[in-house]
Each structure stands twice: as C-alpha cells, then as structure tokens.
Motif scaffolding. Structure first.
Motif, short mmCIF file in Angstrom:
data_model
loop_
_atom_site.label_atom_id
_atom_site.label_comp_id
_atom_site.label_asym_id
_atom_site.label_seq_id
_atom_site.Cartn_x
_atom_site.Cartn_y
_atom_site.Cartn_z
N UNK A 695 -31.30 77.78 5.47
CA UNK A 695 -32.43 77.53 6.35
C UNK A 695 -33.25 78.78 6.64
N UNK A 696 -32.87 79.92 6.06
CA UNK A 696 -33.61 81.17 6.24
C UNK A 696 -34.15 81.64 4.90
N UNK A 697 -35.17 82.51 4.92
CA UNK A 697 -35.62 83.11 3.66
C UNK A 697 -34.49 83.90 3.00
N UNK A 698 -34.56 84.04 1.69
CA UNK A 698 -33.54 84.80 0.98
C UNK A 698 -33.45 86.24 1.48
N UNK A 699 -34.58 86.79 1.94
CA UNK A 699 -34.58 88.18 2.42
C UNK A 699 -33.68 88.37 3.64
N UNK A 700 -33.37 87.30 4.38
CA UNK A 700 -32.50 87.40 5.55
C UNK A 700 -31.02 87.36 5.17
N UNK A 701 -30.72 86.97 3.94
CA UNK A 701 -29.34 86.84 3.47
C UNK A 701 -28.52 85.90 4.36
N UNK A 702 -29.14 84.81 4.76
CA UNK A 702 -28.41 83.81 5.52
C UNK A 702 -27.45 83.05 4.64
N UNK A 703 -26.50 82.38 5.24
CA UNK A 703 -25.49 81.64 4.49
C UNK A 703 -25.95 80.21 4.24
N UNK A 704 -25.52 79.66 3.11
CA UNK A 704 -25.73 78.24 2.86
C UNK A 704 -24.93 77.43 3.87
N UNK A 705 -25.49 76.29 4.29
CA UNK A 705 -24.81 75.42 5.24
C UNK A 705 -24.43 74.12 4.56
N UNK A 706 -23.14 73.83 4.59
CA UNK A 706 -22.64 72.64 3.93
C UNK A 706 -22.62 71.43 4.86
N UNK A 707 -22.48 70.26 4.26
CA UNK A 707 -22.35 69.03 5.03
C UNK A 707 -21.02 69.03 5.77
N UNK A 708 -21.08 68.74 7.07
CA UNK A 708 -19.87 68.77 7.89
C UNK A 708 -19.58 67.39 8.47
N UNK A 709 -18.29 67.07 8.58
CA UNK A 709 -17.82 65.83 9.16
C UNK A 709 -16.77 66.17 10.22
N UNK A 710 -16.79 65.44 11.32
CA UNK A 710 -15.72 65.64 12.28
C UNK A 710 -15.51 64.37 13.10
N UNK A 711 -14.29 64.19 13.54
CA UNK A 711 -13.87 63.05 14.35
C UNK A 711 -13.54 63.55 15.74
N UNK A 712 -14.06 62.88 16.75
CA UNK A 712 -13.82 63.30 18.14
C UNK A 712 -13.28 62.14 18.94
N UNK A 713 -12.32 62.44 19.79
CA UNK A 713 -11.75 61.45 20.71
C UNK A 713 -11.92 61.97 22.13
N UNK A 714 -12.60 61.20 22.98
CA UNK A 714 -12.80 61.53 24.39
C UNK A 714 -12.13 60.47 25.24
N UNK A 715 -11.26 60.92 26.13
CA UNK A 715 -10.57 59.96 27.00
C UNK A 715 -10.77 60.38 28.44
N UNK A 716 -11.37 59.51 29.20
CA UNK A 716 -11.60 59.76 30.62
C UNK A 716 -11.02 58.60 31.41
N UNK A 717 -10.06 58.88 32.27
CA UNK A 717 -9.41 57.82 33.03
C UNK A 717 -9.72 57.98 34.52
N UNK A 718 -9.65 56.87 35.21
CA UNK A 718 -9.98 56.86 36.64
C UNK A 718 -8.83 57.43 37.46
#
Length: 718
Positions: A695-718
């Motif tokens: 996402x940056x110009x080559x002159x910045x030497x930024x890193x390539x960003x790969x496709x990411x997947x993640x699973x999240x579990x949220x539990x809120x109890x009364x």
C-alpha cells in the motif's frame, strides 16, 4: 480490474440476496440497528461542549461502537478507514500511515489524535505511533473525526483533522466479557472486560488485552529467514466515575507495552579495529520495546444557570529503545475550562492549558554513531519542553436561523520562544428543519518538536575490499574499504508550520434513515520542511584497512533541515449513512484532494524535486461499509476501501518506484449468536482476493500485506 469487479459485485449481491428474506421475516425479530438522528447525535470534539451534530459548522463524522464492532477492525488505524477524507495505508502488520488533506509521510504530525481528550503523540516528532494507542476497541463508545483546523479548541497539531476516541463511562462499559481470537500469520488475541457499581455514586470498569502476531503478512524473500519473529502487545485500563448532585469526577489509568522481535547489528570498519579481520557487519536478533503509561483525573461541576466548570490533569510516561527514537518522555497536561450558555444571548467557552514534557535522549559513543545502520543523536540528552495557552470560543445566534462562531487561541511554545494565534470564524444557516449550510475559516499550527530541530539522524553503510574506479578509459580501479555516512542535521531556526483553511459545507438528514454531508476546502500551508545538501566530503585513510586493500574511503554527506516549501491544497469530502430498512445500513464516502507546492530560496533554483515529492499523493479516496442483519442470529458486513494511484511528476524519473499504488481492499465479517446468553462468534477476512498487496510506494520499502483470516469468540454474561 478483475479484483475490483469481483469485490464490488459480491458486495452488491449480498444486498440483492436479502430482498426475499425481508418479505417473509418479521423485522421486529431482527437485530435493531437504527441510525441516531443528526439532531440527537452529540459531539464534543468541535467545540469542547456537547452540541448536536446537525448544529456544528464543521466537517464532522462519527464512527459508532456498532460500526467499529461490525467492521471487524483490530486497531484504531483499521477503524479510521471508515472515515471520509483519511488516507489510511498499511505499512506492515502493526504499522500504518494516516493523513488528512496532506501527504501521508512517515513522521506526519498535522493531525491531532486523542483518547477522551488526552493527546496520544510521540514527543519526539509530535505525531502518532498508531500501534501504541492505549485503548481497547471494546471500550470505545464512538470516534469523532473533525476534518479541517480545530486549533482554537485543541491547540497544536489540530491542523488538518482531529480524531477524538471517546470511551464508555464506567457505568456503560462492557461487563463480564471475555474474548479470544485466533488467525493465520500466528495471530492470537485475548481480552477481558469487567465493571460494575461500587457504591451508590461510584462505578468502576477495567480491561486487559494480550495480542501476538507476526510483524508482517508478507511472502517476500527478505522476511523468509525470520518467520519466527513476533510482536507482542499488552494493554490495560481502569476507569472510575463518581457522580453526586452537580459534581462528576472521573479518573483513568492504563498503558500499553509492545515488544517486537528485531534483526539488528552494527558495521565493523577495519580502520576502527586495526589488526582484526572481522566481518563487515555483525547482525543479531534482539527485542525492541515501546511503552506508554498514563493516569488522569477530570472534575466537572454544573454551576447552575447553564454554567459549567471542568478541570483535567494527566500524567503520561512513554519510552522506546528503537535507534531512531531511543528516548523517554514524561508529560504533564493540565487544563481548565469554563462554559456559560447564556452570555449576551450566546454560548461562551474559555480555557487555559499547560503542558510540560521532560525529554531524555540516550547519548551514544562516537563509534556507535558511525557503526550503526541508523541512529538519532540529540544535541542535549535532557530537555524540558513546555507550552501554555489561553483560548475562547463564542457562538451567537445572529437570527432565528443563522449562528456565528468566533474563537481564538494564543499558544506559547518554549522550544521556539514564540506565541501563536489560532483563530476561527464559522457561520451556519438553517435551510430547513433538516438542512444546514455552513462556512468557516481557521488557522492552526504544528507543535514544534525536537525531531528536525535539535536532533541529528545518521545513516551509515560499510563494505570492505571493494573496487573503486575512476572515470578514465579504461577505468583505473583500486581495492579499498568504503564507508558512507549521511548526516541529517536539525535546525533550531525552523519556522513553525501553520495552515489556514477555508471551508464550505452542506448537511442533510431524514430522520434516522438517511444522513448526507458535503464539504469543500482550500488550505494554505507555510513552513513545510525539506532536506538540503550543505556539504559533502571525501576522506582517504591509507592505513588499517582490510587485507588486500590500499586504504579506506569515507564519504560524508551532510544535509540541513530547512523550510523552503509552501502549498495550496483543495478538495472535498462526501459522506452518507443510509438505512433502507431496519436490517440494512450502508455508509459510503468519497474524498478528493489536490496539492500544489511552491518553493522559496536557493534550493529551488537547482531542483524541483522537493515540490514534486510533496505533491505526489493519491487524489481520490473512497470507502463503503455495508451491514446486514440477516436474522436475529446472523449478520454480515462488507467493508470496501479504495485508494487511487498517484501520478508522480517526471522530475521523479521512476514512476513505478515513487508512485502510490492503486489499492482496493475488501473485508468481510460474518457474525453468529444463537441467543443473547450465548457467545458471539465472528469470522473475519481482511483483503479478500487481494493477497500480497503493498500500500506504499516502493521507495518506502513497505511490506506486502497478505489476506488474513481470524475467528473470534466473545462471551458476555449477565
């Protein structure tokens, strides 16, 4: 183009498929997702007092907690892709560049970022380390983004935008909530939130988080040998809110610590260690540490007759051992604010604030300065940086449908021993019950910092037994060792950057179903910095070089930080929130900006490079958030973000090397909750069908960003 078409088509299909479901489903059973009417949405970041968003003569956008949750964002930087006018570029898996109406530079400091009104910035360059914001996303009630200058209200750095992250009161903060996430690239996260009532008048809340992931999501060859590297980040926070009669007391403390595996080393020039045949460069794996801890208290008292007094006090400590900012900062912020809603028929706010920063930069031995790949050196290790300000802001109804806002701030910085005025004038006209037009002018300045003023940045490179050739025919070559030293010297005489901005806006809403904002701006900025070569020197050392060579050549290039540039930036932002049914919400925005730079002084006669580099920015930005409650148990969200490629001037020579690339990212989040007493399970995908994008110009030497997947579990109890 295939990826663009596929992403857009799929996002649209998710809406088209929903139509039959609406016909057969009782909408009252679906998750309630109403938009809050603009006349009911209260915003504090534009004036320091709670006003209806509909009545604020400024370009303001509010990101709600539900939009944050549904977007699948894992950081504040990710959330800000939802705001119009912000260019968010991901450098690595934990580092971003974000800019508003200005170039997206590494050490950008023309945007003020706060958490509950407390500035979060690095004292070295007065900008933001986006990976070190000490706040949990689950604790955020909303994020208010004000485009344009808000220097009158907030002071230095509120130049092109203000981002105010507002957290829940302790009474409303998440309780009995635990969350866990796991994904590719070794992503793991755990969070716990709890709170409750302690006494009749006191509520307490707190949280703790632990995140671990790889520093990048890149498949590039340069990271293959160090795939075992990790970044670990810990956050915690405690908040208490006490309210009795006309008094409120709120106190907070918290912090963040980030530990990053890092590949570091040092050069070993033979002339510094004569008689020792050592390798040119010795590298080793180490850990970089960056941390920030804070504590603060706010006292608010209602004085009756629409009068209010507020006092804030914050203590912040931050520390980093990175070679480009190896320093620690202890900061004290104090502010007093008084407001009266009935002064000559208008609303008056006056305030006073004071800031003290005790800075300390680690001193280096001379050999370290010339053997490290890069290092920042301070003229004085210890330094006390102070500022003080007084301001007022007055809103007066000129007629039943027209209001005028006037204000000014006088701010004194000890670093430059100068006082700066930051005025504003804004007018708003009611066009109807649900329409407003507004216009404004404001001035803001950038907080002066030691970076570029009283610190020098050294970059070095060394190699032994190299062939050094002259330009003869045929060339005559000799074997030598070679050391290149680039010294970027600070300049205490730099002027303070300031920006004048003229704005024109229109706002329309239809109940809680539709909101639309449009605004145009024109900015003039002075004091923009560049680097000027002031000296180059070559030294030949005939002794103590590596075996088989005749000596060591040392090239020293010295650059001075100067401020030869000014610029004119113009453009605008469009944004809308639309709820076609109680189960669907669509947010969309488009932004345009064009930068034209001018150059003054001797450097301009030899090259246009500083000007054209400053202008080299993406012109078009767009984003969309589509949230759909499929049933009472299932929901899905699509987030699209688009950045148009920049068009560098020919003077930059290599377009592909310096151009900002065209970027389209598509994120999708699917949520499922069997019942309100069961855990919420979400599956998120970031940058679908767009793997390994830089996402940056080559002159910045930024890193390539790969496709990411993640699973999240949220539990809120009364």
């Amino acid at each position: 183009m295939l990826k663009v078409s596929l992403a857009v088509t799929t996002a649209c299909l998710s809406l088209q498929i929903s139509s039959p479901a609406f016909a057969d489903t009782d909408l009252s059973d679906l998750l309630d997702m109403p938009l809050e009417s603009l006349s009911e949405t209260k915003v504090v970041s534009a004036t320091r007092t709670a006003l209806s968003l509909a009545d604020i003569p400024a370009a303001v956008h509010v990101i709600s907690s539900k939009e944050i949750q549904r977007s699948g964002a894992r950081s504040v930087a990710d959330v800000l892709t939802l705001a119009p006018g912000l260019h968010v570029a991901k450098y690595s898996n934990y580092d971003w560049g974000i800019a508003a109406r200005s170039p997206n530079e590494t050490l950008s400091n023309t945007m003020l970022v706060m958490v509950d009104g407390r500035s979060v910035f690095n004292g070295m360059f007065s900008g933001v380390d986006w990976d070190l914001i000490p706040v949990s996303l689950d604790s955020i009630e909303r994020i208010e983004v004000v485009m344009g200058p808000v220097g009158t209200i907030w002071g230095g750095n509120a130049v092109n935008a203000v981002v105010n992250i507002i957290t829940y009161d302790a009474e409303d903060a998440p309780r009995n909530k635990v969350s866990a996430s796991v994904g590719n690239y070794h992503y793991k996260e755990a969070r716990i939130h709890h709170g409750g009532q302690v006494t009749d008048n006191l509520y307490m809340s707190g949280y703790a988080e632990l995140v671990e992931h790889m520093p990048w999501t890149s498949d590039e060859g340069r990271v293959q040998p160090i795939q075992h590297f990790r970044v670990q980040t810990e956050r915690f926070g405690v908040r208490g809110d006490y309210q009795k009669n006309d008094r409120e007391v709120s106190f907070q403390l918290g912090g963040i610590r980030s530990r990053e595996d890092y590949n570091w080393g040092s050069y070993q020039p033979h002339f510094l260690t004569p008689g020792v045949d050592a390798p040119d460069y010795v590298n080793y794996e180490t850990e970089m540490l960056a941390e920030e801890y804070f504590a603060g208290v706010k006292f608010l008292q209602e004085l009756g007759d629409s009068k209010q007094w507020e006092q804030q006090f914050w203590l912040t400590y931050s520390n980093s051992d990175s070679s480009d900012r190896n320093a620690y900062f202890t900061r004290i912020d104090s502010e007093t604010r008084y407001s009266d809603n009935n002064v000559w028929g208008g609303q008056l706010t006056v305030g006073f604030d004071y800031r003290l920063i005790d800075e300390y930069f680690r001193p280096y031995e001379k050999n370290e300065i010339y053997t490290s790949p890069y290092v920042r050196v301070a003229d004085e290790p210890g330094f006390v940086n102070q500022s003080a300000a007084a301001y007022f802001n007055y809103t007066y109804p000129l007629t039943a449908t027209t209001s005028l806002m006037l204000g000014n701030r006088w701010q004194y910085f000890t670093m430059v021993s100068e006082t700066f005025s930051q005025p504003q004038v804004r007018v708003m006209q009611d066009v109807g019950d649900n329409q407003r037009v507004w216009a404004g002018w404001g001035r803001a300045v950038v907080t002066p910092a030691r970076q570029g003023r009283t610190t020098d940045f050294h970059e070095n490179a060394y190699g032994s037994n190299l062939a050094f050739c002259d330009q003869g025919t045929p060339p005559n070559c000799i074997p030598v060792d070679y050391l290149q030293i680039i010294e970027n010297h600070g300049n205490e005489d730099l002027p303070v950057q300031n920006v004048d901005t003229y704005e024109l806006g229109y706002r329309f809403w239809e109940g809680n179903r539709f909101q639309f904002d449009a605004n145009l701006f024109y900015s003039e900025e002075d004091g923009i910095t560049a680097w000027q070569l002031i000296n180059s020197q070559r030294v030949f050392l005939p002794e103590n070089s590596s075996p088989g060579t005749v000596g060591t050549i040392i090239d020293v290039f010295q650059y001075q930080h100067i401020a030869p540039l000014s610029s004119q930036t113009y453009g605008g932002e469009l944004s809308m929130k639309w709820q076609p049914s109680s189960a669907v919400q669509v947010n969309a925005s488009y932004s345009y900006r064009e930068i034209k730079a001018d150059c003054h002084g001797a450097i301009c006669s030899s090259t246009d490079l500083p000007m054209r580099s400053y202008e080299n920015e993406p012109v078009h930005l767009a984003n969309a958030l589509i949230m759909w409650d499929i049933t009472s148990q299932w929901w899905v969200t699509n987030v699209l973000n688009y950045v148009h490629a920049s068009n560098p001037d020919d003077v930059l020579q290599d377009d592909e090397y310096y151009a900002w690339p065209e970027v389209l990212t598509w994120d999708m989040v699917i949520g499922w909750q069997a019942s309100e007493h069961m855990p919420l399970v979400t599956l998120s995908a970031e940058s679908l069908f767009n793997d390994q994008v830089n996402e940056f110009p080559e002159s910045y030497r930024g890193f390539n960003n790969g496709t990411q997947y993640w699973l999240e579990v949220d539990w809120q109890w009364k």
